[in-house]
Design an enzyme around this catalytic site. Sequence first.
Site, PDB file in Angstrom:
ATOM      1  N   ASP A 103     -48.937  18.214  21.946  1.00 61.12           N
ATOM      2  CA  ASP A 103     -48.275  17.475  20.866  1.00 61.12           C
ATOM      3  C   ASP A 103     -48.797  17.968  19.506  1.00 61.12           C
ATOM      4  O   ASP A 103     -49.898  18.543  19.428  1.00 61.12           O
ATOM      5  CB  ASP A 103     -48.590  15.976  20.970  1.00 61.12           C
TER       6      ASP A 103
HETATM    7  N1  URA Z   1     -50.744  14.670  27.043  1.00 64.38           N
HETATM    8  C1  URA Z   1     -50.325  14.122  25.882  1.00 64.38           C
HETATM    9  O1  URA Z   1     -50.038  12.940  25.808  1.00 64.38           O
HETATM   10  N2  URA Z   1     -50.256  14.933  24.798  1.00 64.38           N
HETATM   11  C2  URA Z   1     -50.602  16.235  24.822  1.00 64.38           C
HETATM   12  O2  URA Z   1     -50.525  16.913  23.797  1.00 64.38           O
HETATM   13  C3  URA Z   1     -51.034  16.791  26.036  1.00 64.38           C
HETATM   14  C4  URA Z   1     -51.096  15.986  27.131  1.00 64.38           C
END
Ligand code: URA
Length: 233
Positions: free
Chosen positions: A101
């Site tokens: 993310d």
């Molecule tokens: N899980 C998440 O919630 N976000 C990420 O960036 C990676 C794994």
Amino acid sequence: MRLDKFICKSTELTRNEAKKLLKLGDVKVNGEVAKNPAMQVHENNTIMVDNKPLTARSSRYFMLHKVADTICSNVDEIYPSVLHFIDVDKAFDLHIAGRLDADTTGLVLITDDGRWSHNVISPKKHCQKVYRVWLRDDIVTGNFNALVERFKAGIQLQGESSLTRPAIIEYVGDNEVLLTITEGKYHQVKRMFAAVGNKVIGLHREQIGHIKLDDLPAGEWRVLTGDEVSAFV
Ligand code: URA
């Protein structure tokens, strides 16, 4: 691999320039004129541009220490793509093997080898990813074992038909844990902690399979070693 991608990978041409050559009928695959940029080709095909044979350049493999407010995409959106950090020729022909993310930091693997990235991200391969997770609510020590068991048994995420695969959670501090998972559902870590009534306030990926971020500084990248690459071949 797509024919236009193969041409880019083996020459200095951009994807658009490769498409123009294809349109002009200047490309032959196994002796036949090929005009479809999406045609699937591989190293054993004879591919000629202007009657000169092309040899595919070897694939490239990198790790990056992603910083926050960057995105794991080949196009910039609200935030810039992580590919801006990889200052190599044709960086935007590479792709990201396992997205993070925008607000997540840490280890990102980047390559132009689709088969290799498939081995990293395919749920069937059960590749372990280790995340350092900072939580809004302190973990009450007495409840930690119950949390360990819940993560091991699998968590029911909202909107999913099956439980998450067994995950390992290790205590680091009252609101900090290490979490090891072997799949990569959308926002998985954040949704797992939401499902147990907590909230992720910081997330950092430390490891994918045997590949560790170690002390690579934030925003820096390096070429993967032969051993790191071959772990996913
Ligand atoms: N899980 C998440 O919630 N976000 C990420 O960036 C990676 C794994």
